[in-house]
Design a protein around this motif. Sequence first.
Motif, short mmCIF file in Angstrom:
data_model
loop_
_atom_site.label_atom_id
_atom_site.label_comp_id
_atom_site.label_asym_id
_atom_site.label_seq_id
_atom_site.Cartn_x
_atom_site.Cartn_y
_atom_site.Cartn_z
N PHE A 164 1.81 3.41 -10.92
CA PHE A 164 1.37 2.85 -9.57
C PHE A 164 1.56 1.26 -9.54
O PHE A 164 1.26 0.53 -8.35
CB PHE A 164 0.24 3.29 -9.01
CG PHE A 164 -0.90 2.84 -10.05
CD1 PHE A 164 -1.71 1.63 -9.80
CD2 PHE A 164 -1.31 3.85 -11.00
CE1 PHE A 164 -2.57 1.30 -10.74
CE2 PHE A 164 -2.39 3.41 -12.04
CZ PHE A 164 -2.97 2.10 -11.76
N ILE A 165 1.99 0.71 -10.71
CA ILE A 165 2.14 -0.76 -10.73
C ILE A 165 3.50 -1.47 -10.40
O ILE A 165 3.64 -2.48 -10.85
CB ILE A 165 1.23 -1.48 -11.81
CG1 ILE A 165 1.86 -0.98 -13.02
CG2 ILE A 165 -0.12 -1.09 -11.69
CD1 ILE A 165 1.45 -1.69 -14.28
N GLY A 166 4.39 -0.57 -10.12
CA GLY A 166 5.75 -1.17 -9.96
C GLY A 166 5.95 -2.66 -9.19
O GLY A 166 6.90 -3.28 -9.32
N SER A 167 5.12 -2.52 -8.26
CA SER A 167 5.40 -3.81 -7.19
C SER A 167 4.20 -4.91 -7.87
O SER A 167 4.51 -6.04 -6.98
CB SER A 167 5.00 -3.37 -5.88
OG SER A 167 3.61 -2.98 -5.65
N LEU A 168 3.55 -4.84 -8.81
CA LEU A 168 2.90 -6.10 -9.31
C LEU A 168 3.87 -6.74 -9.90
O LEU A 168 4.78 -6.16 -10.54
CB LEU A 168 1.78 -5.42 -10.21
CG LEU A 168 0.88 -6.47 -10.77
CD1 LEU A 168 0.25 -7.26 -9.84
CD2 LEU A 168 -0.10 -5.57 -11.79
N ARG A 169 3.57 -7.87 -9.94
CA ARG A 169 4.61 -8.89 -10.48
C ARG A 169 4.19 -9.63 -11.64
O ARG A 169 2.91 -10.05 -12.13
CB ARG A 169 4.95 -10.00 -9.34
CG ARG A 169 5.57 -9.52 -8.34
CD ARG A 169 5.60 -10.35 -6.99
NE ARG A 169 6.39 -9.91 -5.98
CZ ARG A 169 6.00 -8.99 -5.11
NH1 ARG A 169 4.81 -8.61 -5.14
NH2 ARG A 169 7.04 -8.71 -4.02
#
Lengths: 969, 411
Positions: free
Chosen positions: B321-326
């Motif tokens: 679920f952290i694909g959009s964390l940068r």
Amino acid sequence: MSKRTHMRLAAPYGRLIDRDKLIRFRFDGECYNGYAGDSIASALAANGVRILSRSFKYHRPRGILALAGNDANCLVQVGPEPNVRADARLIEAGLNVSAQNVAGNLGFDWGRAVEYLSRFLPVGFYYHAFFKPGRAWRFWEPVIRRMAGLGRVERSAEHDTIDHIHLFADVAVIGGGAAGMSAALAAAAHGARVIVLDDGAELGGALLHGRHALDTQTARSRLDELRNQITNESRITVLSGATCTGWFADNWLAAMSATQYYKIRARAVIAATGVIEQPAVFRNNDAPGVMLASAAQRLMHLYAVKPGTRAVVLTATAAGYGAALDLLDAGVEVAAVVDMRDSHDGDAMHSALHTAGVEILHGHMVSEALTRKHGHELAGAVVRAADGSGQPRTLPCDLLCISAGWMPAAQLLSQAGGDMTAEADGAWFIARAPQGNDHALLAGALNGRASLAAALADGHHAGNVAARTLGLTSADAPAAPAFETPDGHAWPIVHDERGRDFVDVDEDLQVKDIEDAVAAGYTDINLVKRYSTAVMGPSQGRYSAANTLRIALSEQDSPLTGARLTTQRPPILPEPIAHLAGRDRQPLRRTPMHDWHLAHGAHMMPAGSWHRPAYYGEAASPALAAAREAAAVHQRVGLIDVSTLGKIEVRGPDAAQFLERIYTFRYARQPIGRLRYVLMTDEAGVIADDGIAARFADDFFYVTATTTGVDAVYRQMLRWQAQWQMEVDLIHVTSAWAAINVAGPSARALLTPLVDDVELAAAAFGFSECREGHVGGLPARLMRVGFVGELGWEVHVPAHHGDALWRELMARGQALGVAPVGIEAQRLLRLEKGHIIVSQDSDGLSYPEEVDMNWAVAAEKPFFVGQRAIEAMARRGLTRRLVGFRLPLGTPVPEECSLTLRGQDIVGRVTSVAFSDAVGHIIGLAYVAPDMAEVGGRFDIKLAGGGGRVSAEVVPVPFYDADNARQKL
Amino acid sequence: MLDLLKLGLRGGRPPRQLPATPALKPTYDVVIIGGGGHGLACAYYLARNFGITNVAVLEKGYLASGNTARNTTIVRSNYLTPDGVRFYDESVRLFGNLSHELDFNIMYGERGHLTLAHTDAAMRTARWRAEVNQHLGVDSSLVYPDDIARLCPELNLRDDVRYPILGALYHPPGSIARHDAVAWGYAQRAAEMGVEIHTHTEVTGIRIEHNRVVGIETNRGSIACGKAMQAVAGMSSELARMAGFRLPIRTIPLQACVSEAVKPFLDPIIVSGSLHIYVSQSARGELVMGGSTDPYPLYSTRSTLEFKEDLMMHMLELFPFIGSLRVLRQWAGMADMTPDFSPVMGLTPVENYYIDAGWGTWGFKATPVSGTCMAETVATGKPHRLCAPFSLERFYDYAQVGEKGAASVGH
């Protein structure tokens, strides 16, 4: 929420928006309209929304600062996605945008209470608090964690799969402004294949929104010209909306767009990344409505948004004057241009403003921004003479544009080994190309050539130099234009005793914080950064590094000229994890017989990159299944799919000599048609892998390795071969061959009818021999091995025949009671024979003598890898030994890795253990102290998980068929 | 807390914490080369435990600018060998009280540490470590997916992924700390007792007479010394070369990165040897992430693209679920790798010259214990009991302390 003021300007303002496409989206619970092409920030600005976020520490209201897609003020949450740059993300229908790090809502945030405690929370306060008394930090840490952080990740979030695109170029140009476009055209004109990486929606850089003296019209038509030329130049590829985030060794570039990640190998790189407009420091300089001049210009020119109604422009650059003129053109009243510089050569823009009746104050500073509604709205600017003379004046305004100077956008350059120093007491900065990389060039404003004419000429020059260094032309490059001293002020800072004079808005750091860090002894700029966290926020110092440096050095009376900023590290813009991850690159390998296994009830288990059958069919436990399958091998015949075994062909006149050096045993006189055990040790004498070498010709050995070890074995072989330079070829053929171990007393009966060109009788094909021939008409390599202790052959066939052979053997073997056999049974069978599994029965320190394998070490050889270490250890003597042990029936079976003890001292561990029907005991291998290794001796095993102890008896190995008669049938 | 209140009410500048670099004196009893966590800790314990205060710490960059500034701050003691477990367990004990000892909040957070096992072999190693740990009284046990779901519900425990999680070694005392604060705390307290800290002071030579160290050459001049100790992770071999002996060390870059700060969602420290990954969430909200060392030796702290690609691919497998964390920032340190993944501590072939090296990827977690051990070793000339197994001599006869199974990746 705020009124829905319509702030749009008429065309031709708004080059990025499409007024025919209205888009509806949500922000902080309210619905708004924008146009296609609008960013979240521009659409909100068009609706009169000024507050986009709350600040990190004090929860102060924040609005547009740079509108360049890289500062913390524009961070918002979009659905489950945290920390989205509102000034870079385009709006879409139904987009649900919300504020981050807010207790309450954007309009009223309880978190703001922290600001009123700020005098008790000086820089680095957390180092001096929250740990007393006792374990107080245990209480405070969760509290602080909840307050820290910006957006939220949602466990339900999903992500797209982002492709990684590999590209190659003679010249990569980073930045599609005037200099970059000019450089690309110049290099392409010499035949270079060029890639232009530009983070904007369209090419043009500052030409799209900046004002170029009084001749903006000419600048815009020059832009159209350049864009046409680039479109018509087939050798130039433009990646728009692609931010180059990393410049790694050997001109290896990373770039990302919304949907893709690019990896670009360029022979030469031209950095034309421009300059970053700098803010000024004064009280309330973070109020919504205080923004960089370029941000206001972007709002107007790119998005047709009128940034305010009455503006004050604080400047130390010509660009500030340009912005003032732009504001006038757009119908914004300009209350005054406040120029920090004492004097300023009256250029045309100066006169134009004068003519328009705009007051211009030289040698003045804005000392404070006045706000109303708890800091939510800008009300005015307090202006005073920089030397403190005269009375401060208050100029009412709802927009305060700042252009205090320029910082080269040298973040990428810094990664590649370039450098940036402060000049003229910190009034401006100069960037330098990396030393020792002739293929790294600078152009344009980044290179101190900021005017349109100079930027174009400098780009042209850089393009030519690049083509020349690549050997595409021998012509001399045209002369570079002269350096233009950048505008700027050395001290755009008014420290206010009351604070709120922000140096770093990302991290809510004020002038006092930097001064205090220095006073506390954190004097080096790197320590200032680490202690205060200045420049560590989302914008990575773009708007704070210069002022932090100025304050930190001035506190120490250190000279600014020549001072360096802290190192910039990749990426220059935060990269989403899904972008970096790309597609899954972990292939799962399956043997040719995989489908058969599944269809016949195999329970698969991972083995390195492969899946292998653990056992077949239903069973109360893997151990019972293993016993069932082992019985088939002992009594009838079993088939084990050993296709995953590593396989390496060693060919050439030096093949035998190569093996002599790589492995511990002797191979020089190994007869053709014979197998020999191979044992690999590393330079420390530690067992690394094992297998067998089948000699099929004088100059050809077919060598097996363990499933999980073969890649490392092959790597080591290549590494040593690179040093030894022997006459030998090494070919990794693991996947080219499928292999089946046909084992059991009926193995010969099963194979004989299928093999007509190789005699399988014991007299003709002895144990430990190998032959090439055909099995069931398929070309095969046959090896008579003994790993599982019964009569057997490993049959290797080209991989595409593996499935056919397996099915043939299964079909023909029905009458003989053939059974498919998995790894669990194979492990039991080899344990009965006392054969070790490398890395299960050996570990990171095991050497041959410890595991009773000195028989496989040819000590008299002149050399093999690990020999010197093995000799040294032989002189030292053993510290432990692997022994076979037996436990009486009825004893609990210890888990593997249970400890072996003498009294309370750990002497080793159980490495393998199982109940063997064939032996009639629980048998196993374990490390014990050397003096405990005598057959008949006893030692304690501590049952894992806190169980009691059991007493084991040391017994000789093999446990089964001690004279190895069965495998020699 | 009271201090904050006082300072806040009084206003004005905070008191000086770190002293300025003084002029070099001609002679010191002890010169410590390397002003990182280990060097500063050694100086502190020399002064506190042995009253030896005529000490200079030489640091070529700014204070603690080497691997102390670059590590990922994990502290744990779930090692594999009894020698290793005893040593790191003492470190965990010292760390637990270090904020009070130094009167400086090192933000020592006991988060719990999960070493995930995705293969049979990894399960076996985990059980081995658990057994050794428990036997020596260290809180460490083998746990299965049900327990893991409770300890870290964020982890992807599905079995349809490439490397399903079969179990884990769970070590409740596993902690993170503020790495810089450890060095700054030691520096302040050592300086208060009279230790001199010389930053931007680079050692250019080591003066040896009759096989005994007598002085140190620096870019700021020569100094004489009674004893010297090197604690220069990343450059250990070079300094040993100056002192005239060789080390069985290969120096390999080790990279790490942090994400942008987000609200807390991950409490324990997660490590996976099979996926080459370790991750924790800092008090600031950043994910601090690292992987295995680079595949080749190099004296450089450059970053690479490949490191991030592989690490993030594996991060997504564990936390889909952290694909959009940068990822905000990446960096590298230089790890001095020994053949057995244990350090090199104690005496050297040069008399009165001591070494604290070979800290590979596990140096930070040993900061306090290496300080106490080296201080005693330097003060008495005899190796401290806890670091005796890690002598340089062990490599002469291959008496190694094999920690590969517990040290690699699981920093």
